[in-house]
Scaffold this active site. Structure first.
Site, mmCIF file in Angstrom:
data_model
loop_
_atom_site.group_PDB
_atom_site.id
_atom_site.type_symbol
_atom_site.label_atom_id
_atom_site.label_comp_id
_atom_site.label_asym_id
_atom_site.label_seq_id
_atom_site.Cartn_x
_atom_site.Cartn_y
_atom_site.Cartn_z
ATOM 1 N N GLY A 14 0.822 -1.207 0.000
ATOM 2 C CA GLY A 14 0.000 0.000 0.000
ATOM 3 C C GLY A 14 0.854 1.254 0.000
ATOM 4 N N SER A 111 -7.805 0.116 13.048
ATOM 5 C CA SER A 111 -8.277 1.509 13.035
ATOM 6 C C SER A 111 -9.159 1.741 14.251
ATOM 7 C CB SER A 111 -9.097 1.775 11.766
ATOM 8 O OG SER A 111 -9.819 2.993 11.889
ATOM 9 N N SER A 112 -9.195 2.962 14.735
ATOM 10 C CA SER A 112 -10.005 3.254 15.932
ATOM 11 C C SER A 112 -11.486 3.020 15.668
ATOM 12 C CB SER A 112 -9.807 4.714 16.357
ATOM 13 O OG SER A 112 -10.237 5.579 15.314
ATOM 14 N N CYS A 113 -11.881 2.999 14.380
ATOM 15 C CA CYS A 113 -13.315 2.887 14.091
ATOM 16 C C CYS A 113 -13.815 1.451 14.189
ATOM 17 C CB CYS A 113 -13.635 3.452 12.718
ATOM 18 S SG CYS A 113 -13.047 2.386 11.433
ATOM 19 N N TYR A 140 -16.187 -2.721 6.990
ATOM 20 C CA TYR A 140 -14.732 -2.455 7.094
ATOM 21 C C TYR A 140 -14.205 -2.975 8.419
ATOM 22 C CZ TYR A 140 -10.516 0.471 7.605
ATOM 23 O OH TYR A 140 -9.230 0.929 7.806
ATOM 24 N N LYS A 144 -11.203 -5.716 9.219
ATOM 25 C CA LYS A 144 -10.009 -5.295 9.943
ATOM 26 C C LYS A 144 -9.837 -6.109 11.222
ATOM 27 C CE LYS A 144 -7.773 -2.227 7.625
ATOM 28 N NZ LYS A 144 -6.333 -2.411 7.358
ATOM 29 N N PRO A 167 -4.464 2.807 14.775
ATOM 30 C CA PRO A 167 -4.343 4.264 14.643
ATOM 31 C C PRO A 167 -5.695 4.935 14.794
ATOM 32 C CG PRO A 167 -3.702 3.156 12.591
ATOM 33 C CD PRO A 167 -4.271 2.126 13.489
ATOM 34 N N LEU A 170 -6.598 9.655 10.766
ATOM 35 C CA LEU A 170 -5.324 10.169 10.273
ATOM 36 C C LEU A 170 -5.539 11.269 9.243
ATOM 37 C CD1 LEU A 170 -3.762 6.660 9.704
ATOM 38 C CD2 LEU A 170 -3.256 8.216 11.611
ATOM 39 N N HIS A 183 -12.191 11.389 4.101
ATOM 40 C CA HIS A 183 -12.473 11.606 5.521
ATOM 41 C C HIS A 183 -12.718 13.094 5.744
ATOM 42 C CE1 HIS A 183 -10.289 7.697 5.725
ATOM 43 N NE2 HIS A 183 -11.269 7.457 6.568
ATOM 44 N N TRP A 206 -21.362 17.814 6.923
ATOM 45 C CA TRP A 206 -22.291 16.711 7.109
ATOM 46 C C TRP A 206 -22.614 16.532 8.587
ATOM 47 C CZ3 TRP A 206 -19.276 12.460 3.898
ATOM 48 C CH2 TRP A 206 -19.256 12.878 2.556
ATOM 49 N N ARG A 213 -13.694 13.688 17.236
ATOM 50 C CA ARG A 213 -12.694 12.838 16.594
ATOM 51 C C ARG A 213 -11.304 13.248 17.054
ATOM 52 N NH1 ARG A 213 -16.614 10.458 15.783
ATOM 53 N NH2 ARG A 213 -17.491 9.584 13.862
ATOM 54 N N ASP A 273 -23.851 11.066 11.313
ATOM 55 C CA ASP A 273 -22.816 11.520 12.253
ATOM 56 C C ASP A 273 -21.784 10.425 12.505
ATOM 57 O OD1 ASP A 273 -24.653 13.712 14.554
ATOM 58 O OD2 ASP A 273 -23.226 14.152 12.953
HETATM 59 O O1 GFB Z 1 -13.978 11.321 8.749
HETATM 60 P P1 GFB Z 1 -15.320 10.697 8.552
HETATM 61 O O2 GFB Z 1 -15.805 10.540 7.155
HETATM 62 O O3 GFB Z 1 -15.284 9.246 9.182
HETATM 63 O O4 GFB Z 1 -16.446 11.530 9.379
HETATM 64 P P2 GFB Z 1 -15.492 8.645 10.651
HETATM 65 C C1 GFB Z 1 -16.154 12.034 10.635
HETATM 66 C C2 GFB Z 1 -17.296 12.973 11.047
HETATM 67 O O5 GFB Z 1 -17.194 14.185 10.266
HETATM 68 C C3 GFB Z 1 -18.704 12.418 10.784
HETATM 69 C C4 GFB Z 1 -18.465 14.531 9.758
HETATM 70 O O6 GFB Z 1 -19.528 12.786 11.878
HETATM 71 C C5 GFB Z 1 -19.143 13.177 9.535
HETATM 72 O O7 GFB Z 1 -20.549 13.347 9.454
HETATM 73 N N1 GFB Z 1 -18.332 15.343 8.535
HETATM 74 C C6 GFB Z 1 -18.738 16.631 8.426
HETATM 75 C C7 GFB Z 1 -17.798 14.957 7.364
HETATM 76 N N2 GFB Z 1 -18.519 17.093 7.180
HETATM 77 C C8 GFB Z 1 -17.920 16.060 6.485
HETATM 78 C C9 GFB Z 1 -17.444 15.952 5.146
HETATM 79 O O8 GFB Z 1 -17.542 16.868 4.320
HETATM 80 N N3 GFB Z 1 -16.876 14.753 4.809
HETATM 81 C C10 GFB Z 1 -16.746 13.711 5.701
HETATM 82 N N4 GFB Z 1 -16.160 12.565 5.296
HETATM 83 N N5 GFB Z 1 -17.221 13.781 6.989
HETATM 84 C C11 GFB Z 1 -14.415 6.580 9.479
HETATM 85 C C12 GFB Z 1 -14.780 5.160 9.110
HETATM 86 O O9 GFB Z 1 -15.421 7.095 10.345
HETATM 87 O O10 GFB Z 1 -13.194 6.615 10.203
HETATM 88 C C13 GFB Z 1 -13.682 4.539 8.295
HETATM 89 O O11 GFB Z 1 -16.005 5.172 8.378
HETATM 90 C C14 GFB Z 1 -12.295 4.831 8.845
HETATM 91 O O12 GFB Z 1 -13.892 3.145 8.276
HETATM 92 C C15 GFB Z 1 -12.117 6.212 9.382
HETATM 93 O O13 GFB Z 1 -11.991 3.907 9.827
HETATM 94 C C16 GFB Z 1 -10.832 6.341 10.166
HETATM 95 O O14 GFB Z 1 -14.368 9.068 11.525
HETATM 96 O O15 GFB Z 1 -16.872 8.915 11.142
#
Ligand code: GFB
Length: 310
Positions: A14, A111-113, A140, A144, A167, A170, A183, A206, A213, A273
């Site tokens: 990767g 991953s923490s998720c 996912y 994992k 982790p 990131l 993300h 969103w 986080r 969320d």
């Molecule tokens: O980073 P994110 O997509 O993943 O979303 P997770 C984190 C939070 O940010 C959520 C909000 O509550 C989203 O609703 N958010 C606000 C947004 N605006 C945005 C935006 O424009 N884009 C995105 N993407 N989020 C992931 C897991 O969860 O964490 C994966 O789904 C992975 O598997 C990753 O492990 C590390 O932190 O919620």
């Protein structure tokens, strides 16, 4: 504890991704000069036979398993079959081939998720598998978790020195900035930047902005992974984070400030969320002797500077 030296043959699976490219930078900056990697067009890690042939031919001594199908909350929620299949096959193929070709040490990335959605905070390593998962990324997470369990059982049955790291969220240079699959942190850098240069009135986030986080700069993660490869050999995964988390709404203001956007922030609550909080307990890695260096505002500043020159 381990004799990985500058001439050891190290495979970074990767190597083009956010984490993999940071691991390559870290290894090269530390003088490791015998690295091997393969592009997906030359080696599809989901194909068991291709992976076995690669390990037999190359005989790597150390493996950083940072290859995965990753994405933000929307991507995970939209493509669960792809996330579970790709990540299961990548983990099973590389871990089994590493065992067959007697790899000295392998590091797998969780991953923490993948911890339970409502785990007590801060989350300790032993909380894994003690509760139901966050539905938006259950596919996912299952893949994992299987990778972590493969490392644990290959250590128990075959005495493989395979370790796992967990982790937190990131960010860093070379991240994914696609607004549908990325993300939150890179998505907000892009959204605020484009709103500023296009003189937009508002940026849409969103969810509600209330989830919290924890964000670790990816070059600090790479430093931690090299540290664990050299100093850790246990069955239990090791959390890697900063030990501090921030509400998404707060993160938005930090990025708004850094990009210089002056409009409004609005929330699209039709978007999920996800987990309310996934703050890691980093006592274990601190006790091993590692701590992060890059604070959030400094790290975001570095990424934004890189992003502007893309
Ligand atoms: O980073 P994110 O997509 O993943 O979303 P997770 C984190 C939070 O940010 C959520 C909000 O509550 C989203 O609703 N958010 C606000 C947004 N605006 C945005 C935006 O424009 N884009 C995105 N993407 N989020 C992931 C897991 O969860 O964490 C994966 O789904 C992975 O598997 C990753 O492990 C590390 O932190 O919620």
């Amino acid at each position: 504890m381990d004799d990985m030296n500058k001439n050891s043959k190290i495979y970074v699976a990767g190597h083009t991704g956010l984490v993999g490219s940071a691991i390559v930078r870290c290894l090269q900056n530390n003088g490791y000069n015998n690295l091997i990697f393969r592009d997906i067009k030359d080696l599809d890690l989901r194909r068991q036979q291709e992976v076995e042939v690669f390990f037999t031919q190359e005989q790597p001594e150390y493996v950083f398993l940072s290859a995965a199908k990753v994405g933000g909350i929307l991507a995970n929620n939209t493509y669960p079959a792809q996330f579970i299949y790709d990540n299961l096959m990548i983990a099973a193929n590389i871990i089994h081939s590493a065992y067959l070709s007697k790899v000295k040490k392998l590091l797998f990335l969780g991953s923490s998720c993948i911890y339970p959605k409502m785990a007590a905070q801060p989350i300790k390593e032993e909380y894994l598998l003690t509760g139901s998962l966050e539905p938006t990324n259950e596919a996912y997470a299952i893949a994992k978790i299987t990778g972590l369990e493969l490392c644990k059982f290959y250590r128990r049955e075959y005495d493989c020195d395979f370790i796992s790291a967990m982790p937190t969220n990131l960010y860093g240079i070379n991240d994914n900035f696609d607004l549908e699959t990325s993300h939150v942190l890179p998505a907000l850098i892009r959204k605020f930047h484009e709103a500023k240069i296009n003189e937009k009135e508002e940026v849409v986030l969103w969810g509600t902005g209330t989830p919290k986080r924890e964000f670790l700069y990816v070059d600090d993660l790479a430093d931690a992974l090299l540290f664990l490869m050299q100093h850790y050999a246990g069955e239990e995964p090791v959390n890697i984070g900063t030990g501090e988390d921030v509400a998404i709404g707060e993160l938005a203001y930090i990025i708004k400030e850094i990009t210089g956007f002056t409009g409004n922030i609005v929330y699209d609550t039709t978007k999920p969320d996800g987990t309310p909080r996934k703050w890691l307990d980093v006592t274990k890695i601190h006790n091993l002797g590692w701590k992060h260096k890059t604070e959030l505002t400094e790290g975001i500043g570095k990424v934004y500077e890189w992003y502007q020159n893309l």
